[in-house]
Design a protein around this motif. Structure first.
Motif, mmCIF file in Angstrom:
data_model
loop_
_atom_site.group_PDB
_atom_site.id
_atom_site.type_symbol
_atom_site.label_atom_id
_atom_site.label_comp_id
_atom_site.label_asym_id
_atom_site.label_seq_id
_atom_site.Cartn_x
_atom_site.Cartn_y
_atom_site.Cartn_z
ATOM 1 N N TYR A 140 24.309 -34.306 -16.649
ATOM 2 C CA TYR A 140 25.007 -34.901 -15.504
ATOM 3 C C TYR A 140 24.830 -36.411 -15.562
ATOM 4 O O TYR A 140 23.719 -36.909 -15.729
ATOM 5 N N ARG A 141 25.957 -37.107 -15.469
ATOM 6 C CA ARG A 141 25.969 -38.568 -15.536
ATOM 7 C C ARG A 141 25.291 -39.073 -16.802
ATOM 8 O O ARG A 141 24.470 -39.979 -16.790
ATOM 9 N N VAL A 142 25.664 -38.467 -17.898
ATOM 10 C CA VAL A 142 25.125 -38.824 -19.212
ATOM 11 C C VAL A 142 25.824 -40.086 -19.719
ATOM 12 O O VAL A 142 27.055 -40.196 -19.660
ATOM 13 N N GLN A 143 25.082 -41.017 -20.218
ATOM 14 C CA GLN A 143 25.651 -42.213 -20.840
ATOM 15 C C GLN A 143 26.064 -41.897 -22.281
ATOM 16 O O GLN A 143 25.428 -41.088 -22.961
ATOM 17 N N ALA A 144 27.131 -42.552 -22.733
ATOM 18 C CA ALA A 144 27.635 -42.286 -24.080
ATOM 19 C C ALA A 144 26.552 -42.476 -25.138
ATOM 20 O O ALA A 144 26.489 -41.723 -26.115
ATOM 21 N N ALA A 145 25.695 -43.446 -24.948
ATOM 22 C CA ALA A 145 24.650 -43.719 -25.933
ATOM 23 C C ALA A 145 23.668 -42.565 -26.081
ATOM 24 O O ALA A 145 23.007 -42.428 -27.118
ATOM 25 N N ASP A 146 23.582 -41.721 -25.057
ATOM 26 C CA ASP A 146 22.649 -40.594 -25.083
ATOM 27 C C ASP A 146 23.332 -39.252 -25.337
ATOM 28 O O ASP A 146 22.669 -38.210 -25.381
ATOM 29 N N ALA A 147 24.647 -39.266 -25.496
ATOM 30 C CA ALA A 147 25.432 -38.025 -25.464
ATOM 31 C C ALA A 147 25.078 -37.060 -26.589
ATOM 32 O O ALA A 147 25.104 -35.833 -26.389
ATOM 33 N N TRP A 148 24.753 -37.569 -27.779
ATOM 34 C CA TRP A 148 24.488 -36.661 -28.889
ATOM 35 C C TRP A 148 23.309 -35.740 -28.601
ATOM 36 O O TRP A 148 23.214 -34.646 -29.155
ATOM 37 N N ASP A 149 22.396 -36.162 -27.723
ATOM 38 C CA ASP A 149 21.235 -35.337 -27.394
ATOM 39 C C ASP A 149 21.607 -34.080 -26.613
ATOM 40 O O ASP A 149 20.768 -33.199 -26.419
ATOM 41 N N TYR A 150 22.862 -34.008 -26.155
ATOM 42 C CA TYR A 150 23.305 -32.898 -25.309
ATOM 43 C C TYR A 150 24.233 -31.930 -26.056
ATOM 44 O O TYR A 150 24.790 -31.037 -25.446
ATOM 45 N N ILE A 223 33.470 -38.171 -29.048
ATOM 46 C CA ILE A 223 32.660 -37.159 -28.374
ATOM 47 C C ILE A 223 31.707 -37.785 -27.352
ATOM 48 O O ILE A 223 31.614 -37.300 -26.215
ATOM 49 N N PRO A 224 30.986 -38.871 -27.678
ATOM 50 C CA PRO A 224 30.153 -39.486 -26.637
ATOM 51 C C PRO A 224 30.968 -39.962 -25.429
ATOM 52 O O PRO A 224 30.516 -39.806 -24.280
ATOM 53 N N GLU A 225 32.143 -40.512 -25.661
ATOM 54 C CA GLU A 225 32.980 -40.958 -24.545
ATOM 55 C C GLU A 225 33.426 -39.775 -23.691
ATOM 56 O O GLU A 225 33.468 -39.858 -22.457
ATOM 57 N N ILE A 226 33.767 -38.664 -24.340
ATOM 58 C CA ILE A 226 34.187 -37.466 -23.602
ATOM 59 C C ILE A 226 33.041 -36.941 -22.738
ATOM 60 O O ILE A 226 33.224 -36.636 -21.554
ATOM 61 N N ILE A 227 31.850 -36.840 -23.320
ATOM 62 C CA ILE A 227 30.709 -36.318 -22.568
ATOM 63 C C ILE A 227 30.378 -37.230 -21.394
ATOM 64 O O ILE A 227 30.096 -36.759 -20.278
ATOM 65 N N GLU A 228 30.411 -38.530 -21.610
ATOM 66 C CA GLU A 228 30.149 -39.454 -20.509
ATOM 67 C C GLU A 228 31.171 -39.279 -19.399
ATOM 68 O O GLU A 228 30.805 -39.222 -18.209
ATOM 69 N N TYR A 229 32.442 -39.163 -19.750
ATOM 70 C CA TYR A 229 33.497 -39.041 -18.743
ATOM 71 C C TYR A 229 33.393 -37.723 -17.979
ATOM 72 O O TYR A 229 33.445 -37.705 -16.739
#
Length: 286
Positions: A140-150, A223-229
């Motif tokens: 929830y409210r994941v930043q793009a820089a951290d997205a790969w961890d999810y 993918i990071p942008e998608i997860i952040e959005y």
């Protein structure tokens, strides 16, 4: 390693891994490493499964099992529309400011080898080869820089679409949720096993004819942008799915108009480097 959910020849739903064409049962009916593949995803336990553990489990030739969607009963399946540059060009929807997001219901999905159900009422049944990712933990409210961890892993996907229903209004959900229209699988490959995601090629074939071909790196929103959005407006949980978009070449835009749509008996394959080939045959559904 290629993980999957499947039905044994005896009709038991379970999960396991596929090695050299043999599927090893790691679920309750086999060695019971975990109750389901969902539990393995939620516990970040891919690393517990070694080839030695798999070899000790009951095994079946792939042709004897029934493939299920790799993760079962996801709370959320979110799809990203018009997200390859080539598809934006053919639709005329370029320079988007935000991802297009629509919902697919988990019970509309089917596994590799299962029929793609074409409603008898439509003449506009279409394919959309895509790559899906599975979420590994609460997000929830994941930043793009951290997205790969999810990201737990990746699988091939076919977002079969009933175009007349999809395009009847501005909201796409009806045309994307008929039963047996979300092809998913055959395998879930852990993110840690992927060396170069951007260079992986997605190819969709209809009766052997290549209709779509693109590298995953051609995604407009990464993918990071998608997860952040997505996680900015809704919490995601382990086992939830994001389907990342389809390249240009869908049947809707093949000339002459209408010639690219699917018909009963067509075999549609979605192959992605390292993820295997998802195959579904179109079957009329009254």
């Amino acid at each position: 390693m290629k993980f999957l959910s499947f039905t044994t020849p005896a009709g038991v739903d379970t999960w396991g891994v596929s090695i050299d064409g043999t599927v090893h049962d790691l679920g309750p009916s086999g060695t019971n490493v975990a109750p389901s593949l969902n539990d393995l995803v939620a516990g970040a336990r891919f690393g517990e499964v070694t080839e030695e553990i798999a070899a000790a489990a009951p095994g079946y030739p792939e042709e004897q099992i029934g493939f299920l969607p790799p993760v079962q009963n996801s709370n959320k399946v979110l799809c990203i529309g018009v997200n390859y540059r080539s598809h934006q060009e053919e639709t005329g929807k370029t320079q988007q400011k935000a991802p297009t997001v629509f919902i697919r219901f988990a019970d509309s999905q089917m596994g590799h080898g299962e029929p793609a159900l074409m409603p008898a009422s439509t003449t506009q049944y279409d394919y959309e080869g895509e790559m899906a990712l599975v979420i590994s933990k609460d997000a929830y409210r994941v930043q793009a820089a951290d997205a790969w961890d999810y990201v737990a892993g990746y699988a091939a996907y076919n977002d079969f679409s009933v175009r007349d229903w999809q395009l009847a209004a501005t909201q796409w959900t009806p045309g994307k949720n008929f039963p047996g229209t979300g092809g998913f699988g055959p395998y879930l490959v852990p993110a840690a096993d992927i060396e170069n995601l951007d260079e992986m090629r997605l190819e969709t074939r209809v009766n052997g004819e290549v209709r779509q071909s693109a590298k995953v790196g051609d995604l407009y929103f990464s993918i990071p942008e998608i997860i952040e959005y997505v996680t900015a407006f809704t919490p995601l949980a382990a086992g939830d799915v994001i389907v990342t978009g389809t390249p240009g070449g869908v049947g809707l835009f093949i000339e002459p108009k209408g010639s690219g749509f699917l018909k009963e008996g067509d075999v549609v394959e979605v192959e992605i480097t390292g993820l295997g080939t998802l195959s579904n045959q179109v079957t009329l559904h009254a």
